[in-house]
Each structure stands twice: as C-alpha cells, then as structure tokens.
Write an enzyme that holds these catalytic residues in place. Structure first.
Site, PDB file in Angstrom:
ATOM      1  N   TYR A  55      36.757 -12.469  -7.846  1.00  8.71           N
ATOM      2  CA  TYR A  55      35.526 -13.814  -7.888  1.00  8.71           C
ATOM      3  C   TYR A  55      36.568 -14.774  -8.100  1.00  8.71           C
ATOM      4  CZ  TYR A  55      31.875 -10.564  -8.708  1.00  8.71           C
ATOM      5  OH  TYR A  55      30.739  -9.214  -8.268  1.00  8.71           O
ATOM      6  N   SER A 202      22.157  -8.153  -8.724  1.00  9.84           N
ATOM      7  CA  SER A 202      21.028  -9.565  -7.403  1.00  9.84           C
ATOM      8  C   SER A 202      20.417  -9.235  -7.997  1.00  9.84           C
ATOM      9  CB  SER A 202      21.506  -8.841  -6.152  1.00  9.84           C
ATOM     10  OG  SER A 202      22.973  -9.524  -5.729  1.00  9.84           O
ATOM     11  N   PRO A 203      19.458  -8.538  -9.451  1.00 11.72           N
ATOM     12  CA  PRO A 203      17.832  -8.567  -9.154  1.00 11.72           C
ATOM     13  C   PRO A 203      16.724  -9.230  -8.956  1.00 11.72           C
ATOM     14  CG  PRO A 203      19.057  -9.065 -11.427  1.00 11.72           C
ATOM     15  CD  PRO A 203      19.783  -9.049 -10.496  1.00 11.72           C
ATOM     16  N   GLY A 207      18.683 -14.437  -4.412  1.00 11.86           N
ATOM     17  CA  GLY A 207      18.124 -15.584  -5.120  1.00 11.86           C
ATOM     18  C   GLY A 207      16.726 -15.647  -4.513  1.00 11.86           C
ATOM     19  N   SER A 210      13.327 -16.108  -5.646  1.00 15.35           N
ATOM     20  CA  SER A 210      13.085 -16.496  -6.804  1.00 15.35           C
ATOM     21  C   SER A 210      12.012 -17.539  -5.689  1.00 15.35           C
ATOM     22  CB  SER A 210      14.150 -17.552  -7.695  1.00 15.35           C
ATOM     23  OG  SER A 210      14.100 -18.289  -5.986  1.00 15.35           O
TER      24      SER A 210
END
Length: 325
Positions: A55, A202-203, A207, A210
């Site tokens: 990352y 990535s639950p 995004g 949301s």
C-alpha cells in the site's frame, strides 16, 4: 468494545480498521487526518489495524508505524507481503519465495517501527512457489519471535489446508460483503472446519454499500474504482438499484446503509471480523455504530431478498486469476 477471536487465541476488536485508503487507491490522502483517525479508533477500542507493504507502496506501513509509535501495546497489528512493488509504485509480481518472505518481513518491521507483527499474511498466493515453502519460511519468522500469528489472503480451500498442515493459520482474509458473497460456498466452511478465523475486507463493497456514491463523478480522478467493472456503465446502475433497497431497509431501522451492511457481515458468524477502511473520523465513528445494530431473523431475510447472493453486476477485480488460488 466487543471482541472476537481469530483462530485459537488471537483476540481482536469485533470491528477492525483497514488503513489502505489512507495512502493509496481511494483518491487524495491526508496524513494528518489519517493518523487522527487511527488514534480515534484506538480511543474507541478498535484494536485491530490492517496494512500491507504494497500500500503506497510502503508509505502506509510507515504511516501506521508513526500513528502507533507511543501506543503499540494497544493494537493488534496485521500486515502483508507477497504483492511485490518497487518504490516508484511499479508492479513486480507475486512473490512467495522463502528468501523474500524474510526480506519482506524485516522491511515491514523497520517501516512499522516495531520488533514484532501480530498477524502476518501472505497477500496473494504465489503459484510458482509451493505454499509449503512459503509458510515454512513464515513459520521461521514465528520461531524467531518476529511474527506471532500467520494468515493468508484470498487463498483457495486446498491451499488453506496445505498451509495449515505446515503451521496453524490464524486467519484468512478475503473480500466479503453483501455484494461479494463467494466465500460462503467453499471458503467459509473450510476455515470453520479448520478453526481458522475469517477477516472480511471491503465489507462495504469498496464504499458502494454506504450509499454515498451516486455517480462516477463522486470519485476523485485518481480513484482506482473509476476503472473497476462494478462502477462502470450498466453495472453501475444495476448495483445502485441494489443499494437503494438497502438504503430503504436502513432508513426503516433508523441506521445508515453502512451500518446495516456491516451489521449483516457481523451477523454471519462470531468468527468473522470485518475491517472497513476509512481515512476520516466521521466515517470511523459511523462504522463503529454498526456494533450496536441488532438484526432480527426477519431483518436478515429481508436483506437477503433485497440483495440476493450473486446479484452484483461485474467482477470485483479486472483480473480474477490471483484470488481464491
């Protein structure tokens, strides 16, 4: 803060914090806000922090290291190796060779400013290196005291079994949410049979769940999601229609769509720990609120009917050849 157990004896907060987006992939980064978010997470009882060497590359580990420098004993620190990149961000390849395992771990320890890693994952399976050799090298890190627990990410069932035969695997990390339910078929039954915990990255569907993304223009120009299949053309609209149903149920329960989506993941088993990523305190606090959302059997049924398994349009990665191997 509620806690959950990964594997036999690694206790973590029931909700972790994914730190990837603080450095790369999700648009503009703000290091000050990112560090403040990590500090706020720890204040609220979030003990489980997730990063990886790739990352940034490398910058996210340094950021996390700075954030926890004076509170290392308050966190369970997870990082990963295996997706090899150069300093300039260019891609080298997937590397699970034993000598690289040792080299990558030492580099991560230095960047993180610590002498041990609580949970060390192989980020992706190297098909050119037998998993027994990779995990054998990871076991040597445990024996040396540099690593306390071992994990795999996006590994297939057979690979998980072979790895676990070399050294107990504490956790498998794979993508899991309402819009990515693939692990339910084979992976979750396998890790449960072996007593391995499951970490859901990535639950919130990167995004999307949301409800904050209504147009591709809601994403920064350098946001990698602009190139993802699920955010393109007809797929985007089909997925928006699914999210609208989640928004409706969330509104009826008096919670946000993010909280409902996270509560659904949490309800799938006490051995599952979601690690939603965020780089802002407001979203962190919203996500933690999911721990107080109670879903009835009727709620779960309605959610499943509104967002049935396999309903998501588009692949989650442009190249699916590196996952579930």
């Amino acid at each position: 803060m509620k806690t959950r157990r990964l594997g036999q004896n690694l206790e973590v907060s029931a909700l972790g914090l994914g730190c990837m987006g603080m450095s790369e992939f999700y648009g503009t980064a703000d290091e000050g806000e990112a560090i403040a978010t990590i500090h706020r997470a720890i204040e609220l009882g979030v003990t489980f922090l997730d990063t990886a060497d790739m990352y940034g590359p490398f910058t996210n580990e340094r950021l996390v290291g700075r954030a926890i420098a004076d509170r290392r004993d308050k966190v369970v620190l997870a990082t990963k190796f295996g997706n090899e990149r150069n300093e300039d961000g260019s891609w080298v390849g997937i590397n699970g060779r034993p000598e690289y395992v040792h080299k990558a771990c030492d580099a991560s320890l230095e960047r993180l400013g610590t002498d041990y890693i609580d949970l060390y994952y192989q980020h992706r399976v190297d098909l050119d290196t037998p998993i027994e050799e990779t995990v054998g090298a990871m076991k040597e890190l445990v024996d040396a005291g540099k690593v306390r627990h071992l994990g795999l990410s996006e590994a297939g069932a057979n690979t998980i079994r072979r790895a676990n035969a070399v050294h107990p695997i504490t956790a498998l990390q794979s993508e899991y949410s309402l819009w990515t339910r693939d692990p339910e078929d084979v992976i979750l039954p396998t890790v449960r049979e072996l007593g391995i915990g499951f970490v859901a990255y990535s639950p919130l569907g990167r995004g999307f769940l949301s409800g904050q993304i209504k147009s591709i223009d809601d994403l920064d120009e350098d946001d990698y999601r602009r190139r993802a299949e699920r955010f393109q053309g007809d797929n985007f609209q089909k997925n928006l229609d699914l999210v609208a149903k989640i928004e409706e149920i969330a509104s009826e329960k008096g919670v946000t769509p993010s909280q409902l989506a996270l509560a659904w993941v949490l309800a799938q088993g006490e051995d599952i720990v979601p690690i939603p990523g965020t780089k802002r305190i407001t979203y962190l606090e919203e996500n933690i609120g999911a721990l107080d959302v109670e879903l009835t059997e009727d709620d779960v049924r309605r959610i499943d009917e509104a967002f049935p398994k396999g309903a998501t349009a588009g692949n989650r990665y442009p190249d699916m050849s590196t996952v579930n191997r």
